[in-house]
Design a protein around this motif. Structure first.
Motif, PDB file in Angstrom:
ATOM      1  N   LYS A 167      -6.496   5.292   8.660  1.00  0.00           N
ATOM      2  CA  LYS A 167      -7.307   4.891   7.506  1.00  0.00           C
ATOM      3  C   LYS A 167      -6.599   5.189   6.181  1.00  0.00           C
ATOM      4  CE  LYS A 167     -10.960   7.246   8.933  1.00  0.00           C
ATOM      5  NZ  LYS A 167     -10.511   7.655  10.291  1.00  0.00           N
ATOM      6  N   GLU A 168      -5.968   6.362   6.081  1.00  0.00           N
ATOM      7  CA  GLU A 168      -5.273   6.679   4.830  1.00  0.00           C
ATOM      8  C   GLU A 168      -4.059   5.774   4.628  1.00  0.00           C
ATOM      9  OE1 GLU A 168      -3.339  10.417   2.313  1.00  0.00           O
ATOM     10  OE2 GLU A 168      -4.614  10.811   4.056  1.00  0.00           O
ATOM     11  N   LEU A 169      -3.374   5.405   5.699  1.00  0.00           N
ATOM     12  CA  LEU A 169      -2.242   4.488   5.577  1.00  0.00           C
ATOM     13  C   LEU A 169      -2.699   3.123   5.061  1.00  0.00           C
ATOM     14  CD1 LEU A 169      -0.232   5.276   8.833  1.00  0.00           C
ATOM     15  CD2 LEU A 169       0.267   6.028   6.497  1.00  0.00           C
ATOM     16  N   ALA A 170      -3.860   2.674   5.526  1.00  0.00           N
ATOM     17  CA  ALA A 170      -4.407   1.403   5.038  1.00  0.00           C
ATOM     18  C   ALA A 170      -4.762   1.509   3.562  1.00  0.00           C
ATOM     19  CB  ALA A 170      -5.630   1.009   5.862  1.00  0.00           C
ATOM     20  N   ALA A 171      -5.338   2.651   3.167  1.00  0.00           N
ATOM     21  CA  ALA A 171      -5.685   2.859   1.757  1.00  0.00           C
ATOM     22  C   ALA A 171      -4.431   2.852   0.892  1.00  0.00           C
ATOM     23  CB  ALA A 171      -6.440   4.175   1.597  1.00  0.00           C
ATOM     24  N   LEU A 172      -3.383   3.518   1.361  1.00  0.00           N
ATOM     25  CA  LEU A 172      -2.120   3.553   0.617  1.00  0.00           C
ATOM     26  C   LEU A 172      -1.516   2.157   0.505  1.00  0.00           C
ATOM     27  CD1 LEU A 172       0.060   5.201  -0.796  1.00  0.00           C
ATOM     28  CD2 LEU A 172       1.081   5.645   1.446  1.00  0.00           C
ATOM     29  N   ALA A 173      -1.606   1.385   1.573  1.00  0.00           N
ATOM     30  CA  ALA A 173      -1.091   0.013   1.537  1.00  0.00           C
ATOM     31  C   ALA A 173      -1.868  -0.828   0.523  1.00  0.00           C
ATOM     32  CB  ALA A 173      -1.176  -0.613   2.929  1.00  0.00           C
ATOM     33  N   LEU A 174      -3.184  -0.651   0.475  1.00  0.00           N
ATOM     34  CA  LEU A 174      -3.996  -1.358  -0.522  1.00  0.00           C
ATOM     35  C   LEU A 174      -3.540  -0.999  -1.935  1.00  0.00           C
ATOM     36  CD1 LEU A 174      -7.539  -0.944   1.053  1.00  0.00           C
ATOM     37  CD2 LEU A 174      -6.509  -3.138   0.416  1.00  0.00           C
ATOM     38  N   HIS A 175      -3.326   0.287  -2.169  1.00  0.00           N
ATOM     39  CA  HIS A 175      -2.889   0.738  -3.492  1.00  0.00           C
ATOM     40  C   HIS A 175      -1.528   0.145  -3.855  1.00  0.00           C
ATOM     41  CE1 HIS A 175      -1.869   3.362  -6.850  1.00  0.00           C
ATOM     42  NE2 HIS A 175      -0.777   3.726  -6.196  1.00  0.00           N
ATOM     43  N   GLU A 176      -0.583   0.205  -2.927  1.00  0.00           N
ATOM     44  CA  GLU A 176       0.785  -0.225  -3.239  1.00  0.00           C
ATOM     45  C   GLU A 176       0.916  -1.730  -3.405  1.00  0.00           C
ATOM     46  OE1 GLU A 176       3.409   1.573  -0.402  1.00  0.00           O
ATOM     47  OE2 GLU A 176       3.338   3.511  -1.438  1.00  0.00           O
ATOM     48  N   ARG A 177      -0.037  -2.492  -2.883  1.00  0.00           N
ATOM     49  CA  ARG A 177      -0.015  -3.945  -3.066  1.00  0.00           C
ATOM     50  C   ARG A 177      -0.851  -4.381  -4.272  1.00  0.00           C
ATOM     51  NH1 ARG A 177       1.693  -7.739   0.537  1.00  0.00           N
ATOM     52  NH2 ARG A 177       2.660  -7.009   2.465  1.00  0.00           N
ATOM     53  N   SER A 178      -1.516  -3.439  -4.915  1.00  0.00           N
ATOM     54  CA  SER A 178      -2.424  -3.775  -6.007  1.00  0.00           C
ATOM     55  C   SER A 178      -1.719  -3.723  -7.358  1.00  0.00           C
ATOM     56  CB  SER A 178      -3.608  -2.807  -6.020  1.00  0.00           C
ATOM     57  OG  SER A 178      -3.213  -1.540  -6.537  1.00  0.00           O
ATOM     58  N   SER A 179      -2.431  -4.155  -8.401  1.00  0.00           N
ATOM     59  CA  SER A 179      -1.896  -4.089  -9.765  1.00  0.00           C
ATOM     60  C   SER A 179      -1.828  -2.653 -10.266  1.00  0.00           C
ATOM     61  CB  SER A 179      -2.772  -4.929 -10.707  1.00  0.00           C
ATOM     62  OG  SER A 179      -4.106  -4.427 -10.721  1.00  0.00           O
ATOM     63  N   ARG A 180      -2.398  -1.706  -9.507  1.00  0.00           N
ATOM     64  CA  ARG A 180      -2.380  -0.292  -9.896  1.00  0.00           C
ATOM     65  C   ARG A 180      -1.260   0.485  -9.205  1.00  0.00           C
ATOM     66  NH1 ARG A 180      -7.064   1.497 -12.388  1.00  0.00           N
ATOM     67  NH2 ARG A 180      -8.732  -0.060 -12.563  1.00  0.00           N
ATOM     68  N   ALA A 181      -0.337  -0.201  -8.594  1.00  0.00           N
ATOM     69  CA  ALA A 181       0.684   0.465  -7.781  1.00  0.00           C
ATOM     70  C   ALA A 181       1.528   1.457  -8.579  1.00  0.00           C
ATOM     71  CB  ALA A 181       1.594  -0.577  -7.128  1.00  0.00           C
ATOM     72  N   ARG A 182       1.677   1.245  -9.882  1.00  0.00           N
ATOM     73  CA  ARG A 182       2.471   2.163 -10.697  1.00  0.00           C
ATOM     74  C   ARG A 182       1.672   3.405 -11.085  1.00  0.00           C
ATOM     75  NH1 ARG A 182       6.254  -1.459 -14.799  1.00  0.00           N
ATOM     76  NH2 ARG A 182       7.335  -2.639 -13.156  1.00  0.00           N
ATOM     77  N   GLY A 183       0.371   3.371 -10.866  1.00  0.00           N
ATOM     78  CA  GLY A 183      -0.467   4.525 -11.142  1.00  0.00           C
ATOM     79  C   GLY A 183      -0.500   5.452  -9.942  1.00  0.00           C
ATOM     80  N   PRO A 184      -1.160   6.612 -10.084  1.00  0.00           N
ATOM     81  CA  PRO A 184      -1.196   7.581  -8.981  1.00  0.00           C
ATOM     82  C   PRO A 184      -2.131   7.145  -7.857  1.00  0.00           C
ATOM     83  CG  PRO A 184      -2.469   8.388 -10.841  1.00  0.00           C
ATOM     84  CD  PRO A 184      -1.794   7.138 -11.312  1.00  0.00           C
ATOM     85  N   PHE A 185      -1.804   7.595  -6.669  1.00  0.00           N
ATOM     86  CA  PHE A 185      -2.685   7.468  -5.501  1.00  0.00           C
ATOM     87  C   PHE A 185      -3.135   8.886  -5.166  1.00  0.00           C
ATOM     88  CE2 PHE A 185      -3.277   7.665  -0.857  1.00  0.00           C
ATOM     89  CZ  PHE A 185      -4.222   6.659  -0.676  1.00  0.00           C
ATOM     90  N   VAL A 186      -4.422   9.166  -5.343  1.00  0.00           N
ATOM     91  CA  VAL A 186      -4.932  10.533  -5.204  1.00  0.00           C
ATOM     92  C   VAL A 186      -5.906  10.596  -4.023  1.00  0.00           C
ATOM     93  CG1 VAL A 186      -6.175  12.419  -6.326  1.00  0.00           C
ATOM     94  CG2 VAL A 186      -4.685  10.922  -7.675  1.00  0.00           C
ATOM     95  N   PRO A 187      -5.460  11.157  -2.901  1.00  0.00           N
ATOM     96  CA  PRO A 187      -6.365  11.314  -1.745  1.00  0.00           C
ATOM     97  C   PRO A 187      -7.211  12.572  -1.897  1.00  0.00           C
ATOM     98  CG  PRO A 187      -4.156  12.011  -1.151  1.00  0.00           C
ATOM     99  CD  PRO A 187      -4.081  11.560  -2.583  1.00  0.00           C
ATOM    100  N   ILE A 188      -8.476  12.463  -1.538  1.00  0.00           N
ATOM    101  CA  ILE A 188      -9.401  13.593  -1.579  1.00  0.00           C
ATOM    102  C   ILE A 188     -10.103  13.680  -0.231  1.00  0.00           C
ATOM    103  CG2 ILE A 188     -11.414  14.615  -2.703  1.00  0.00           C
ATOM    104  CD1 ILE A 188     -10.767  12.891  -5.167  1.00  0.00           C
ATOM    105  N   ASN A 189      -9.929  14.785   0.465  1.00  0.00           N
ATOM    106  CA  ASN A 189     -10.605  15.002   1.747  1.00  0.00           C
ATOM    107  C   ASN A 189     -11.970  15.617   1.468  1.00  0.00           C
ATOM    108  OD1 ASN A 189     -11.502  15.597   4.285  1.00  0.00           O
ATOM    109  ND2 ASN A 189      -9.746  16.847   4.867  1.00  0.00           N
ATOM    110  N   CYS A 190     -13.007  14.800   1.484  1.00  0.00           N
ATOM    111  CA  CYS A 190     -14.350  15.284   1.146  1.00  0.00           C
ATOM    112  C   CYS A 190     -14.843  16.344   2.126  1.00  0.00           C
ATOM    113  CB  CYS A 190     -15.330  14.114   1.108  1.00  0.00           C
ATOM    114  SG  CYS A 190     -14.961  12.897  -0.181  1.00  0.00           S
TER     115      CYS A 190
END
Length: 245
Positions: free
Chosen positions: A73-96
């Motif tokens: 699931k986190e790999l899919a989230a990271l892939a979404l981020h890296e393909r998005s217009s926000r890819a140059r911004g941070p990707f911040v995972p939070i384990n609730c």
């Protein structure tokens, strides 16, 4: 089978067949890596995941990724981020599920100096540190019920309130959440807010377990063999069919 009996009887044929299988796995690993660098799979189930990632990455809508533990699931989230217009911004995972109960508000939203005992300086919350990027709320189904209204307000207003603060702070982040729970059942049981569920579940990705994509096993094995071989500067090798199946 006929093929198995022929392979057993002819060592040269067996060697050629093994080489052909190794070459095929190598091509499949290359193709999978080209599709999503962090994810491996050539099965129809994974091709559907890759297609969903490509479609959803171009939007700003929240995405809820569902699936069992260990399905990526986190790999899919990271892939979404890296393909998005926000890819140059941070990707911040939070384990609730891993947030200390007494510090959840401070960890998510930050706090001002003097907000509570031990708050000797201002601290930015993890959501705020994701400014212009993506925040990944992993195990969102484990977020305590009393914290859910605060997260809902953030999703609605695009603002946060630091603990001890007296004015809202605008945040520009995309939200991706993930869970291994059935959130509809959690809503029915009163453990998860229905309005928060619908705010998060705008777009959905269902990650398939490996048992539902057994054809990916040899591709995954070949990927890790190549990866660890490169790290250890070892010559390329391949698995035998007996080792894999």
């Amino acid at each position: 089978s006929f093929l198995d009996s022929e392979l057993q009887a002819d060592p040269k044929l067996r060697a050629r067949y093994a080489a052909w299988r190794a070459e095929r796995r190598s091509r499949e690993v290359d193709a999978a890596a080209e599709a999503e660098p962090h994810m491996v799979g050539s099965s129809p189930a994974m091709q559907r995941i890759f297609e969903a990632i490509r479609r959803f990455a171009s939007t700003e809508a929240p995405v809820l990724i569902c699936g069992e533990t260990g399905t990526g699931k986190e790999l899919a989230a990271l892939a979404l981020h890296e393909r998005s217009s926000r890819a140059r911004g941070p990707f911040v995972p939070i384990n609730c599920a891993g947030l200390p109960p007494t510090l959840i508000s401070s960890e998510l939203f930050g706090h001002e100096k003097g907000a509570f005992t031990g708050a000797s300086q201002r601290k930015l919350g993890r959501i705020e540190t994701a400014q212009t990027g993506t925040v990944f709320l992993d195990e969102i189904g484990d977020l305590p019920l009393d914290m859910q209204p605060h997260l809902l307000r953030f999703l609605q207003e695009k603002t946060i309130d630091r603990v001890g603060g007296n004015h809202p702070i605008a945040v520009d982040v995309r939200v991706i959440a993930a869970t291994n729970r059935n959130l509809q059942a959690e809503v029915a049981a009163g453990r998860f807010r229905e309005d928060l569920y619908y705010r998060l579940n705008v777009l959905t990705i269902e990650m398939p377990p490996l048992r539902d994509r057994a054809g990916d096993i040899d591709v995954i094995a070949a990927y890790f063999l190549r990866k660890f071989g490169a790290e250890m500067h070892s010559a390329a090798r391949s698995f035998t069919n007996d080792a894999l199946f």
